[in-house]
Design a protein around this motif. Structure first.
Motif, PDB file in Angstrom:
ATOM      1  N   GLY A  96      -6.817  -1.673   5.963  1.00 30.19           N
ATOM      2  CA  GLY A  96      -6.215  -2.734   5.447  1.00 30.19           C
ATOM      3  C   GLY A  96      -7.109  -3.285   4.310  1.00 30.19           C
ATOM      4  O   GLY A  96      -6.549  -4.018   3.360  1.00 30.19           O
ATOM      5  N   GLU A  97      -8.446  -3.414   4.218  1.00 32.80           N
ATOM      6  CA  GLU A  97      -9.077  -3.911   3.368  1.00 32.80           C
ATOM      7  C   GLU A  97      -8.925  -3.341   1.845  1.00 32.80           C
ATOM      8  O   GLU A  97      -8.827  -3.773   1.036  1.00 32.80           O
ATOM      9  CB  GLU A  97     -10.633  -4.197   3.839  1.00 32.80           C
ATOM     10  N   GLU A  98      -8.958  -1.719   2.031  1.00 34.33           N
ATOM     11  CA  GLU A  98      -8.617  -0.932   0.857  1.00 34.33           C
ATOM     12  C   GLU A  98      -7.511  -1.321   0.361  1.00 34.33           C
ATOM     13  O   GLU A  98      -7.238  -1.230  -1.111  1.00 34.33           O
ATOM     14  CB  GLU A  98      -8.934   0.249   1.274  1.00 34.33           C
ATOM     15  N   ALA A  99      -6.417  -1.409   1.301  1.00 34.62           N
ATOM     16  CA  ALA A  99      -4.905  -1.583   0.910  1.00 34.62           C
ATOM     17  C   ALA A  99      -4.935  -3.094   0.060  1.00 34.62           C
ATOM     18  O   ALA A  99      -4.082  -3.087  -0.998  1.00 34.62           O
ATOM     19  CB  ALA A  99      -4.294  -1.705   2.030  1.00 34.62           C
ATOM     20  N   GLN A 100      -5.408  -3.897   0.606  1.00 34.19           N
ATOM     21  CA  GLN A 100      -5.676  -5.466   0.012  1.00 34.19           C
ATOM     22  C   GLN A 100      -6.048  -5.285  -1.399  1.00 34.19           C
ATOM     23  O   GLN A 100      -5.433  -5.735  -2.505  1.00 34.19           O
ATOM     24  CB  GLN A 100      -6.172  -6.219   0.907  1.00 34.19           C
ATOM     25  N   TYR A 101      -7.461  -4.714  -1.580  1.00 32.57           N
ATOM     26  CA  TYR A 101      -7.894  -4.558  -2.986  1.00 32.57           C
ATOM     27  C   TYR A 101      -6.855  -3.536  -3.928  1.00 32.57           C
ATOM     28  O   TYR A 101      -6.618  -4.215  -5.040  1.00 32.57           O
ATOM     29  CB  TYR A 101      -9.264  -3.648  -2.860  1.00 32.57           C
ATOM     30  N   PHE A 102      -6.173  -2.493  -3.227  1.00 31.66           N
ATOM     31  CA  PHE A 102      -5.324  -1.796  -4.273  1.00 31.66           C
ATOM     32  C   PHE A 102      -4.385  -2.866  -4.782  1.00 31.66           C
ATOM     33  O   PHE A 102      -3.910  -2.723  -5.923  1.00 31.66           O
ATOM     34  CB  PHE A 102      -4.859  -0.572  -3.707  1.00 31.66           C
ATOM     35  N   LEU A 103      -3.731  -3.482  -3.794  1.00 25.52           N
ATOM     36  CA  LEU A 103      -2.561  -4.195  -4.052  1.00 25.52           C
ATOM     37  C   LEU A 103      -2.912  -5.435  -5.093  1.00 25.52           C
ATOM     38  O   LEU A 103      -2.146  -5.990  -5.894  1.00 25.52           O
ATOM     39  CB  LEU A 103      -1.867  -4.705  -2.769  1.00 25.52           C
ATOM     40  N   GLU A 104      -4.152  -5.848  -4.991  1.00 23.36           N
ATOM     41  CA  GLU A 104      -4.389  -7.011  -5.823  1.00 23.36           C
ATOM     42  C   GLU A 104      -4.706  -6.551  -7.331  1.00 23.36           C
ATOM     43  O   GLU A 104      -5.055  -7.514  -8.256  1.00 23.36           O
ATOM     44  CB  GLU A 104      -5.645  -7.837  -5.272  1.00 23.36           C
ATOM     45  N   HIS A 105      -5.074  -5.430  -7.438  1.00 24.75           N
ATOM     46  CA  HIS A 105      -5.724  -4.963  -8.801  1.00 24.75           C
ATOM     47  C   HIS A 105      -5.101  -3.718  -9.553  1.00 24.75           C
ATOM     48  O   HIS A 105      -5.189  -3.445 -10.337  1.00 24.75           O
ATOM     49  CB  HIS A 105      -7.153  -4.393  -8.506  1.00 24.75           C
ATOM     50  N   THR A 106      -3.956  -3.381  -8.749  1.00 26.15           N
ATOM     51  CA  THR A 106      -2.881  -2.340  -9.493  1.00 26.15           C
ATOM     52  C   THR A 106      -1.473  -2.795  -9.285  1.00 26.15           C
ATOM     53  O   THR A 106      -1.010  -3.519  -8.314  1.00 26.15           O
ATOM     54  CB  THR A 106      -3.099  -0.936  -8.820  1.00 26.15           C
ATOM     55  N   ASP A 107      -0.577  -2.544 -10.096  1.00 30.82           N
ATOM     56  CA  ASP A 107       0.783  -2.857  -9.956  1.00 30.82           C
ATOM     57  C   ASP A 107       1.584  -1.651  -9.306  1.00 30.82           C
ATOM     58  O   ASP A 107       1.501  -0.545  -9.707  1.00 30.82           O
ATOM     59  CB  ASP A 107       1.367  -3.155 -11.409  1.00 30.82           C
ATOM     60  N   TYR A 108       2.329  -2.020  -8.277  1.00 30.04           N
ATOM     61  CA  TYR A 108       3.047  -1.058  -7.435  1.00 30.04           C
ATOM     62  C   TYR A 108       4.378  -1.396  -7.511  1.00 30.04           C
ATOM     63  O   TYR A 108       4.796  -2.811  -7.249  1.00 30.04           O
ATOM     64  CB  TYR A 108       2.268  -0.901  -5.920  1.00 30.04           C
ATOM     65  N   ASP A 109       5.547  -0.557  -7.340  1.00 35.79           N
ATOM     66  CA  ASP A 109       6.672  -0.812  -7.043  1.00 35.79           C
ATOM     67  C   ASP A 109       6.813  -1.059  -5.424  1.00 35.79           C
ATOM     68  O   ASP A 109       7.939  -1.940  -5.049  1.00 35.79           O
ATOM     69  CB  ASP A 109       7.433   0.384  -7.445  1.00 35.79           C
ATOM     70  N   ALA A 110       6.118  -0.575  -4.683  1.00 37.34           N
ATOM     71  CA  ALA A 110       6.415  -0.615  -3.150  1.00 37.34           C
ATOM     72  C   ALA A 110       5.160  -0.172  -2.596  1.00 37.34           C
ATOM     73  O   ALA A 110       4.463   0.626  -2.808  1.00 37.34           O
ATOM     74  CB  ALA A 110       7.443   0.230  -2.899  1.00 37.34           C
ATOM     75  N   ALA A 111       5.000  -0.498  -1.190  1.00 39.51           N
ATOM     76  CA  ALA A 111       3.644  -0.061  -0.475  1.00 39.51           C
ATOM     77  C   ALA A 111       4.341   0.113   0.953  1.00 39.51           C
ATOM     78  O   ALA A 111       4.992  -0.437   1.367  1.00 39.51           O
ATOM     79  CB  ALA A 111       3.004  -1.313  -0.487  1.00 39.51           C
ATOM     80  N   ILE A 112       3.740   1.403   1.501  1.00 39.55           N
ATOM     81  CA  ILE A 112       4.098   1.602   2.684  1.00 39.55           C
ATOM     82  C   ILE A 112       2.921   1.518   3.606  1.00 39.55           C
ATOM     83  O   ILE A 112       1.684   2.145   3.460  1.00 39.55           O
ATOM     84  CB  ILE A 112       4.392   3.252   2.848  1.00 39.55           C
ATOM     85  N   LEU A 113       2.821   0.670   4.615  1.00 33.86           N
ATOM     86  CA  LEU A 113       1.660   0.075   5.212  1.00 33.86           C
ATOM     87  C   LEU A 113       1.651   0.268   6.701  1.00 33.86           C
ATOM     88  O   LEU A 113       2.615  -0.078   7.427  1.00 33.86           O
ATOM     89  CB  LEU A 113       1.421  -1.555   4.977  1.00 33.86           C
ATOM     90  N   ASP A 114       0.805   0.825   7.372  1.00 36.96           N
ATOM     91  CA  ASP A 114       0.640   1.424   8.794  1.00 36.96           C
ATOM     92  C   ASP A 114       0.413  -0.247   9.413  1.00 36.96           C
ATOM     93  O   ASP A 114      -0.481  -0.822   8.870  1.00 36.96           O
ATOM     94  CB  ASP A 114      -0.682   2.141   8.904  1.00 36.96           C
ATOM     95  N   ILE A 115       0.897  -0.440  10.212  1.00 38.71           N
ATOM     96  CA  ILE A 115       0.849  -1.738  11.190  1.00 38.71           C
ATOM     97  C   ILE A 115      -0.438  -1.580  11.900  1.00 38.71           C
ATOM     98  O   ILE A 115      -1.092  -2.766  12.087  1.00 38.71           O
ATOM     99  CB  ILE A 115       2.049  -1.940  12.201  1.00 38.71           C
ATOM    100  N   MET A 116      -0.838  -0.635  12.507  1.00 33.77           N
ATOM    101  CA  MET A 116      -2.024  -0.525  13.482  1.00 33.77           C
ATOM    102  C   MET A 116      -3.164   0.101  12.810  1.00 33.77           C
ATOM    103  O   MET A 116      -3.532   1.149  13.108  1.00 33.77           O
ATOM    104  CB  MET A 116      -1.662   0.187  14.630  1.00 33.77           C
ATOM    105  N   MET A 117      -3.816  -0.444  11.802  1.00 34.95           N
ATOM    106  CA  MET A 117      -4.968   0.124  11.080  1.00 34.95           C
ATOM    107  C   MET A 117      -6.129  -0.645  11.589  1.00 34.95           C
ATOM    108  O   MET A 117      -6.106  -1.727  11.867  1.00 34.95           O
ATOM    109  CB  MET A 117      -4.775   0.072   9.434  1.00 34.95           C
ATOM    110  N   PRO A 118      -7.194  -0.155  11.268  1.00 28.39           N
ATOM    111  CA  PRO A 118      -8.517  -0.740  11.953  1.00 28.39           C
ATOM    112  C   PRO A 118      -8.676  -1.970  10.932  1.00 28.39           C
ATOM    113  O   PRO A 118      -8.533  -1.863   9.595  1.00 28.39           O
ATOM    114  CB  PRO A 118      -9.798   0.206  11.516  1.00 28.39           C
ATOM    115  N   GLY A 119      -9.400  -2.844  11.312  1.00 25.95           N
ATOM    116  CA  GLY A 119      -9.979  -3.970  10.378  1.00 25.95           C
ATOM    117  C   GLY A 119      -8.433  -4.824  10.171  1.00 25.95           C
ATOM    118  O   GLY A 119      -8.266  -5.467  11.238  1.00 25.95           O
ATOM    119  N   VAL A 120      -8.177  -4.946   9.072  1.00 22.99           N
ATOM    120  CA  VAL A 120      -6.946  -5.526   8.834  1.00 22.99           C
ATOM    121  C   VAL A 120      -5.833  -4.731   9.007  1.00 22.99           C
ATOM    122  O   VAL A 120      -5.656  -3.822   8.242  1.00 22.99           O
ATOM    123  CB  VAL A 120      -7.087  -6.312   7.285  1.00 22.99           C
TER     124      VAL A 120
END
Length: 80
Positions: free
Chosen positions: A33-57
């Motif tokens: 989740g931490e890495e996903a947060q970074y990617f989403l804040e620093h890159t423009d995406y049309d959509a994201a597929i996020l696992d609900i049960m990841m370690p950390g966030v």
């Protein structure tokens, strides 16, 4: 179309990425989740597929953080 895949199980992550790339999408992959947060804040995406049960966030936590920061460009389902 640019997508982000956040899935902590590496084999499943690779399978999702390969499938989406074969369908013609540009895909970035991350594993928590931490890495996903970074990617989403620093890159423009049309959509994201996020696992609900990841370690950390988890995926829900990532969505909540984006909403708190006012990320209005992406439409997310309600997390309330």
């Amino acid at each position: 179309m640019r997508l982000l895949v956040a899935e902590d199980e590496r084999d499943l992550n690779r399978l999702i990425v390969k499938t989406l790339e074969k369908a013609g999408y540009g895909v970035d992959a991350c594993f928590d989740g931490e890495e996903a947060q970074y990617f989403l804040e620093h890159t423009d995406y049309d959509a994201a597929i996020l696992d609900i049960m990841m370690p950390g966030v988890d995926g829900i936590g990532v969505l909540k953080r984006l909403r708190e920061r006012g990320s209005a460009e992406m439409i997310f389902p309600s997390c309330s």
